[in-house]
Design a protein around this motif. Structure first.
Motif, PDB file in Angstrom:
ATOM      1  N   ARG A  75      52.368  24.222  37.839  1.00 31.60           N
ATOM      2  CA  ARG A  75      51.468  24.789  36.978  1.00 31.60           C
ATOM      3  C   ARG A  75      50.066  24.997  37.529  1.00 31.60           C
ATOM      4  NH1 ARG A  75      53.681  24.513  31.579  1.00 31.60           N
ATOM      5  NH2 ARG A  75      51.759  25.831  31.199  1.00 31.60           N
ATOM      6  N   ALA A  76      49.659  23.997  38.168  1.00 34.85           N
ATOM      7  CA  ALA A  76      48.328  24.042  38.885  1.00 34.85           C
ATOM      8  C   ALA A  76      48.274  25.291  39.717  1.00 34.85           C
ATOM      9  CB  ALA A  76      48.112  22.633  39.673  1.00 34.85           C
ATOM     10  N   LYS A  77      49.354  25.538  40.493  1.00 34.13           N
ATOM     11  CA  LYS A  77      49.337  26.809  41.529  1.00 34.13           C
ATOM     12  C   LYS A  77      49.471  27.935  40.349  1.00 34.13           C
ATOM     13  CE  LYS A  77      51.846  25.363  45.550  1.00 34.13           C
ATOM     14  NZ  LYS A  77      53.011  25.662  46.467  1.00 34.13           N
ATOM     15  N   ALA A  78      50.244  28.033  39.241  1.00 35.05           N
ATOM     16  CA  ALA A  78      50.111  29.327  38.538  1.00 35.05           C
ATOM     17  C   ALA A  78      48.755  29.850  38.157  1.00 35.05           C
ATOM     18  CB  ALA A  78      51.175  29.008  37.554  1.00 35.05           C
ATOM     19  N   VAL A  79      47.939  28.674  37.873  1.00 33.87           N
ATOM     20  CA  VAL A  79      46.665  29.108  37.191  1.00 33.87           C
ATOM     21  C   VAL A  79      45.472  29.124  38.180  1.00 33.87           C
ATOM     22  CG1 VAL A  79      47.247  27.725  35.115  1.00 33.87           C
ATOM     23  CG2 VAL A  79      45.900  26.628  36.618  1.00 33.87           C
ATOM     24  N   ARG A  80      45.680  28.964  39.394  1.00 34.31           N
ATOM     25  CA  ARG A  80      44.666  29.091  40.362  1.00 34.31           C
ATOM     26  C   ARG A  80      44.381  30.646  40.582  1.00 34.31           C
ATOM     27  NH1 ARG A  80      47.668  27.009  45.869  1.00 34.31           N
ATOM     28  NH2 ARG A  80      49.273  28.923  46.255  1.00 34.31           N
ATOM     29  N   SER A 126      55.806  32.128  48.145  1.00 32.61           N
ATOM     30  CA  SER A 126      55.091  32.026  47.166  1.00 32.61           C
ATOM     31  C   SER A 126      53.704  32.812  47.048  1.00 32.61           C
ATOM     32  CB  SER A 126      54.869  30.488  46.856  1.00 32.61           C
ATOM     33  OG  SER A 126      54.440  29.951  48.144  1.00 32.61           O
ATOM     34  N   ASN A 127      53.575  33.486  48.211  1.00 34.63           N
ATOM     35  CA  ASN A 127      52.303  34.117  48.396  1.00 34.63           C
ATOM     36  C   ASN A 127      52.410  35.665  48.598  1.00 34.63           C
ATOM     37  OD1 ASN A 127      50.360  31.788  48.064  1.00 34.63           O
ATOM     38  ND2 ASN A 127      51.602  30.987  49.431  1.00 34.63           N
ATOM     39  N   PRO A 128      51.591  36.448  48.362  1.00 34.68           N
ATOM     40  CA  PRO A 128      51.587  38.061  49.120  1.00 34.68           C
ATOM     41  C   PRO A 128      51.484  37.956  50.604  1.00 34.68           C
ATOM     42  CG  PRO A 128      49.632  37.748  47.869  1.00 34.68           C
ATOM     43  CD  PRO A 128      50.307  36.370  47.545  1.00 34.68           C
ATOM     44  N   VAL A 129      51.925  39.175  51.148  1.00 31.95           N
ATOM     45  CA  VAL A 129      51.624  39.408  52.424  1.00 31.95           C
ATOM     46  C   VAL A 129      50.137  39.462  52.780  1.00 31.95           C
ATOM     47  CG1 VAL A 129      52.039  41.040  54.366  1.00 31.95           C
ATOM     48  CG2 VAL A 129      53.946  40.420  52.647  1.00 31.95           C
ATOM     49  N   PRO A 130      49.689  38.698  53.700  1.00 33.59           N
ATOM     50  CA  PRO A 130      48.266  38.679  54.069  1.00 33.59           C
ATOM     51  C   PRO A 130      47.689  39.940  54.996  1.00 33.59           C
ATOM     52  CG  PRO A 130      49.298  37.181  55.653  1.00 33.59           C
ATOM     53  CD  PRO A 130      50.377  37.864  54.700  1.00 33.59           C
ATOM     54  N   ARG A 131      46.548  40.020  54.813  1.00 35.96           N
ATOM     55  CA  ARG A 131      45.883  41.243  55.744  1.00 35.96           C
ATOM     56  C   ARG A 131      45.706  40.785  57.122  1.00 35.96           C
ATOM     57  NH1 ARG A 131      40.906  41.999  57.275  1.00 35.96           N
ATOM     58  NH2 ARG A 131      40.199  40.256  55.871  1.00 35.96           N
ATOM     59  N   LYS A 132      45.594  39.365  57.160  1.00 36.36           N
ATOM     60  CA  LYS A 132      45.175  38.879  58.726  1.00 36.36           C
ATOM     61  C   LYS A 132      45.693  37.366  58.685  1.00 36.36           C
ATOM     62  CE  LYS A 132      40.878  37.993  59.711  1.00 36.36           C
ATOM     63  NZ  LYS A 132      39.633  37.979  60.268  1.00 36.36           N
ATOM     64  N   ILE A 133      45.856  37.074  59.812  1.00 31.73           N
ATOM     65  CA  ILE A 133      46.594  35.520  60.139  1.00 31.73           C
ATOM     66  C   ILE A 133      45.611  35.007  61.240  1.00 31.73           C
ATOM     67  CG2 ILE A 133      48.077  34.031  60.933  1.00 31.73           C
ATOM     68  CD1 ILE A 133      50.400  35.786  59.645  1.00 31.73           C
ATOM     69  N   VAL A 134      45.043  33.760  60.883  1.00 32.79           N
ATOM     70  CA  VAL A 134      44.145  33.296  62.072  1.00 32.79           C
ATOM     71  C   VAL A 134      45.142  31.780  62.247  1.00 32.79           C
ATOM     72  CG1 VAL A 134      41.881  32.152  62.770  1.00 32.79           C
ATOM     73  CG2 VAL A 134      42.101  34.357  61.032  1.00 32.79           C
ATOM     74  N   THR A 135      45.165  31.603  63.601  1.00 33.86           N
ATOM     75  CA  THR A 135      45.847  30.471  64.157  1.00 33.86           C
ATOM     76  C   THR A 135      45.225  30.131  65.228  1.00 33.86           C
ATOM     77  OG1 THR A 135      47.477  31.617  65.532  1.00 33.86           O
ATOM     78  CG2 THR A 135      48.187  31.437  63.194  1.00 33.86           C
ATOM     79  N   ASP A 136      45.855  28.880  65.876  1.00 32.65           N
ATOM     80  CA  ASP A 136      45.085  28.414  67.254  1.00 32.65           C
ATOM     81  C   ASP A 136      46.158  28.807  68.105  1.00 32.65           C
ATOM     82  OD1 ASP A 136      47.685  27.068  67.181  1.00 32.65           O
ATOM     83  OD2 ASP A 136      46.827  25.270  66.644  1.00 32.65           O
ATOM     84  N   GLN A 137      46.108  28.654  69.621  1.00 30.93           N
ATOM     85  CA  GLN A 137      46.712  29.332  70.592  1.00 30.93           C
ATOM     86  C   GLN A 137      48.056  28.944  70.876  1.00 30.93           C
ATOM     87  OE1 GLN A 137      43.650  29.207  73.428  1.00 30.93           O
ATOM     88  NE2 GLN A 137      43.128  31.229  73.364  1.00 30.93           N
ATOM     89  N   LEU A 138      48.771  28.327  69.779  1.00 27.43           N
ATOM     90  CA  LEU A 138      50.116  27.759  69.870  1.00 27.43           C
ATOM     91  C   LEU A 138      51.231  28.932  69.860  1.00 27.43           C
ATOM     92  CD1 LEU A 138      52.489  25.674  69.996  1.00 27.43           C
ATOM     93  CD2 LEU A 138      52.435  25.851  67.328  1.00 27.43           C
ATOM     94  N   ARG A 139      51.764  29.211  70.999  1.00 24.32           N
ATOM     95  CA  ARG A 139      52.658  30.448  71.255  1.00 24.32           C
ATOM     96  C   ARG A 139      53.745  30.517  70.299  1.00 24.32           C
ATOM     97  NH1 ARG A 139      53.867  30.392  77.526  1.00 24.32           N
ATOM     98  NH2 ARG A 139      54.055  27.855  77.016  1.00 24.32           N
ATOM     99  N   SER A 140      54.113  29.604  69.428  1.00 27.67           N
ATOM    100  CA  SER A 140      55.441  29.848  68.473  1.00 27.67           C
ATOM    101  C   SER A 140      54.957  30.615  67.532  1.00 27.67           C
ATOM    102  CB  SER A 140      55.560  28.323  68.022  1.00 27.67           C
ATOM    103  OG  SER A 140      55.753  27.419  68.985  1.00 27.67           O
ATOM    104  N   TYR A 141      53.497  30.629  67.250  1.00 33.27           N
ATOM    105  CA  TYR A 141      53.260  31.441  66.144  1.00 33.27           C
ATOM    106  C   TYR A 141      53.394  33.006  66.437  1.00 33.27           C
ATOM    107  CZ  TYR A 141      50.798  27.866  63.638  1.00 33.27           C
ATOM    108  OH  TYR A 141      50.211  26.539  63.027  1.00 33.27           O
TER     109      TYR A 141
END
Length: 247
Positions: A65-70, A127-142
Motif C-alpha cells: 500500500r505504501a508503494k501504491a501511493v508514492r 513493479s516499475n516502468p522501463v527507465p530512460r537511464k541506468i547508473v551502476t558501478d563498474q561491476l561487469r555483471s550489469y
C-alpha cells in the motif's frame, strides 16, 4: 456493496493496536521486546513473539500500500550492491533507487554474477516502468545481464567509479539498512532478511520526510502537517474495514 472479511478477523487485539506495533517495528529502530514494553505501558499485554507474527502477516501488505501511493518513480535507476553477513556467510544486498532517492526494490542474493544481476533487473521491472537511464558501478555483471533483457536494450547505461561518489543515490540508501542491521545485531536468514527489507524500505520512506536543512520549504510546521497526513493515510489502510463492490 459487500463487506469483506476483515484481515484482523480472529485476532484478540483491535486493528489499531496491530497496525501501531507493525509501524513501530518497520519504521523506528526498535526491537520486538522494546515494542512489547511500549505496549505494556499503554495497557496492552502482548508477547514479542506475537508482534513478530503480526509483522510477518501484515507487513508485506502494508508495504504494498505504501508503494501504491508514492509518487511515480523517476526515469533513472541507480543500482548498487553491498555485502551483508548472514550467520557468518557473505551475501549481496542489491538495491535500486530512482534519481529522487526513492527505493524501487531490494534483493538478497548469494552471488554477484550475471545471473544474479539479471534476476535483479527482472524483479525491478515487474513493479516499475522501463527507465530512460541506468547508473551502476563498474561491476561487469550489469552490462552482461542488461544485454540479455529485451526491455532494457535501448536504455542508456552509465558506468561510474564507486570512489567518485557519482552513484550516491543508491549508496546512501544503504545507510538506514546498516543502522538497522547493527540495532538487530545482524541479520540471520536470507529469506527473512529479504522479507524484512522488502517491508522496511517502503514503510520507512512513507514516513521519512526530507530534513529541514536539506529542503528550504520543509519547515517544522510543514513537516508536522505532512507527517499527520501520512499517519492519516496509514490508518486509512490499516484500520478501516475493506469493502468490495459486487454486481
Amino acid at each position: 456493496m459487500k463487506k469483506m472479511k476483515s484481515p484482523y478477523h480472529g485476532h484478540r487485539f483491535p486493528a489499531i493496536v496491530i497496525s501501531c506495533a507493525v509501524r513501530w517495528y518497520l519504521r523506528i529502530s526498535l526491537s520486538l521486546r522494546d515494542i512489547e514494553e511500549l505496549l505494556l505501558e499503554r495497557g496492552v499485554v502482548v508477547t514479542y513473539e506475537t508482534i513478530r507474527c503480526w509483522c510477518d502477516k501484515f507487513g508485506a501488505g502494508f508495504a504494498q500500500r505504501a508503494k501504491a501511493v508514492r509518487p511515480k518513480p523517476g526515469s533513472t535507476w541507480h543500482l548498487d550492491e553491498v555485502f551483508v553477513t548472514l550467520r557468518g556467510e557473505p551475501y549481496l544486498l542489491w538495491r535500486a533507487v530512482d534519481e529522487h532517492g526513492a527505493e524501487l526494490d531490494v534483493l538478497v542474493q548469494k552471488r554477484r554474477d550475471k545471473a544474479a544481476a539479471k534476476r535483479f533487473f527482472r524483479r525491478v521491472l515487474r513493479s516499475n516502468p522501463v527507465p530512460r537511464k541506468i547508473v551502476t558501478d563498474q561491476l561487469r555483471s550489469y552490462p552482461a545481464a542488461k544485454a540479455d533483457i529485451p526491455e532494457l536494450a535501448q536504455v542508456k547505461h552509465v558506468l561510474v567509479k564507486a570512489a567518485a561518489r557519482v552513484n550516491n543515490r543508491a549508496e546512501n540508501r544503504h545507510q538506514p539498512t546498516r543502522r538497522r542491521e547493527r540495532q538487530m545485531c545482524g541479520f540471520r536468514e536470507a529469506h527473512r532478511t529479504q522479507a524484512f527489507l522488502s517491508c522496511f524500505g517502503p514503510i520507512r520512506q512513507h514516513f521519512a520526510l526530507s530534513r529541514h536543512q536539506m529542503n528550504a520549504q520543509m519547515n517544522a510546521a510543514r513537516h508536522r502537517t505532512i507527517l499527520k497526513e501520512r499517519l492519516a493515510t496509514w490508518h486509512g489502510w490499516t484500520v478501516s474495514d475493506p469493502v468490495e463492490m459486487v454486481d
